[in-house]
Design a protein around this motif. Sequence first.
Motif, PDB file in Angstrom:
ATOM      1  N   UNK A  32       0.829  -1.205   0.000  1.00 57.89           N
ATOM      2  CA  UNK A  32       0.000   0.000   0.000  1.00 57.89           C
ATOM      3  C   UNK A  32       0.865   1.257   0.000  1.00 57.89           C
ATOM      4  N   UNK A  33       1.947   1.245   0.761  1.00 58.90           N
ATOM      5  CA  UNK A  33       2.852   2.394   0.807  1.00 58.90           C
ATOM      6  C   UNK A  33       3.557   2.623  -0.526  1.00 58.90           C
ATOM      7  N   UNK A  34       3.755   1.556  -1.274  1.00 61.59           N
ATOM      8  CA  UNK A  34       4.480   1.650  -2.540  1.00 61.59           C
ATOM      9  C   UNK A  34       3.608   2.133  -3.696  1.00 61.59           C
ATOM     10  N   UNK A  38      12.107   8.531  11.584  1.00 58.86           N
ATOM     11  CA  UNK A  38      11.858   7.908  10.279  1.00 58.86           C
ATOM     12  C   UNK A  38      10.418   7.395  10.172  1.00 58.86           C
ATOM     13  N   UNK A  39       9.885   6.876  11.253  1.00 57.69           N
ATOM     14  CA  UNK A  39       8.469   6.478  11.253  1.00 57.69           C
ATOM     15  C   UNK A  39       7.598   7.693  10.988  1.00 57.69           C
ATOM     16  N   UNK A  40       7.897   8.785  11.672  1.00 52.14           N
ATOM     17  CA  UNK A  40       7.151  10.026  11.508  1.00 52.14           C
ATOM     18  C   UNK A  40       7.204  10.484  10.053  1.00 52.14           C
ATOM     19  N   UNK A  41       8.394  10.455   9.465  1.00 53.99           N
ATOM     20  CA  UNK A  41       8.549  10.880   8.079  1.00 53.99           C
ATOM     21  C   UNK A  41       7.833   9.929   7.123  1.00 53.99           C
ATOM     22  N   UNK A  60      11.598   6.017  -0.202  1.00 55.67           N
ATOM     23  CA  UNK A  60      12.991   5.983   0.264  1.00 55.67           C
ATOM     24  C   UNK A  60      13.052   5.758   1.777  1.00 55.67           C
ATOM     25  N   UNK A  61      12.088   6.311   2.514  1.00 52.13           N
ATOM     26  CA  UNK A  61      12.066   6.117   3.968  1.00 52.13           C
ATOM     27  C   UNK A  61      11.693   4.686   4.314  1.00 52.13           C
ATOM     28  N   UNK A  62      10.780   4.095   3.557  1.00 49.04           N
ATOM     29  CA  UNK A  62      10.428   2.689   3.772  1.00 49.04           C
ATOM     30  C   UNK A  62      11.653   1.806   3.557  1.00 49.04           C
ATOM     31  N   UNK A  63      12.463   2.139   2.555  1.00 49.97           N
ATOM     32  CA  UNK A  63      13.696   1.379   2.315  1.00 49.97           C
ATOM     33  C   UNK A  63      14.611   1.462   3.543  1.00 49.97           C
ATOM     34  N   UNK A  80      21.330   0.317   7.705  1.00 51.17           N
ATOM     35  CA  UNK A  80      21.282   1.747   7.442  1.00 51.17           C
ATOM     36  C   UNK A  80      21.608   2.584   8.677  1.00 51.17           C
ATOM     37  N   UNK A  81      21.277   2.090   9.864  1.00 49.85           N
ATOM     38  CA  UNK A  81      21.514   2.882  11.071  1.00 49.85           C
ATOM     39  C   UNK A  81      22.997   3.122  11.318  1.00 49.85           C
ATOM     40  N   UNK A  82      23.831   2.310  10.692  1.00 50.01           N
ATOM     41  CA  UNK A  82      25.268   2.475  10.860  1.00 50.01           C
ATOM     42  C   UNK A  82      25.793   3.712  10.125  1.00 50.01           C
ATOM     43  N   UNK A  83      25.062   4.147   9.099  1.00 54.78           N
ATOM     44  CA  UNK A  83      25.547   5.274   8.284  1.00 54.78           C
ATOM     45  C   UNK A  83      24.675   6.526   8.420  1.00 54.78           C
ATOM     46  N   UNK A  84      23.494   6.383   9.029  1.00 55.16           N
ATOM     47  CA  UNK A  84      22.613   7.540   9.207  1.00 55.16           C
ATOM     48  C   UNK A  84      23.026   8.299  10.458  1.00 55.16           C
ATOM     49  N   UNK A  85      23.416   9.542  10.282  1.00 60.57           N
ATOM     50  CA  UNK A  85      23.891  10.340  11.412  1.00 60.57           C
ATOM     51  C   UNK A  85      22.764  11.206  11.979  1.00 60.57           C
ATOM     52  N   UNK A  86      22.031  11.865  11.109  1.00 57.41           N
ATOM     53  CA  UNK A  86      20.936  12.740  11.548  1.00 57.41           C
ATOM     54  C   UNK A  86      19.941  12.891  10.414  1.00 57.41           C
TER      55      UNK A  86
END
Length: 239
Positions: free
Chosen positions: A18-20, A148-151, A162-165, A173-179
């Motif tokens: 549905x999101x896609x 990210x859930x909010x977004x 892209x946020x679902x990905x 991904x959490x290893x490279x996401x800083x902010x």
Amino acid sequence: MNEYELKVYDEVEEWKRKLSRRSGMMNRISKKAQVKINEWIPDKVHEVMTESIKGMVKATLFGSKLTTKKDQAKGLTLSERDEMVRKKIATYQKTAIVEGAGTGAGGILLGLADFPLLLTIKMKFLFEAAEVYGFNTNQYEERLFILHIFQLAFSSDDIRRSTLYEIENWEERKQVLVEMDWRKFQQEYRDYIDLAKMLQLVPGIGAFVGAYANNNLLKHLGETAMNAYRLRLLQKAPE
């Protein structure tokens, strides 16, 4: 997976499909208009708005972290956690309805106060949901996941995909996401709720619109949070 987890797996897969899907024509037209308006707004104004919302969100995150009960669902099954979150969604919907009706009935000044108040309600719910599903919001990466859930809940087609990905591949991904990209965060959120919030300022219908809009926004956020956390739990579950 047990029988309930298999059922949830199917529900999560349908949620992802549905999101896609592409948004309806009216939503796409509205988004194009909002993008054009944003292009006309000077960068300095965007910077001020971005810093304002960034500060507001960070303050809300800090307050929610302090007031959220820890280990409130320790030892519960996924079914029991889902039921607890459904009850929290219903409770926060009622709170949002009262807040929306009150600020909507109060004219422009109270209508403007609705934005930070509703944001606080949404963030507090997300912290509660995280704890119920067993994720420690004292950790920076879990507070980043909340954003990210909010977004994911309040964004246009491309950003939503892209946020679902990011959410589907969170452990990597959490290893490279800083902010967060705060400018994108605030623009997507404002564009998503602008129409409802403008109508909320209209005398005579503001209270009804505020209550109705806030109820739907919390319902949508609740569904998004439930499935995002279920997805993470199912990824950890043995085959």
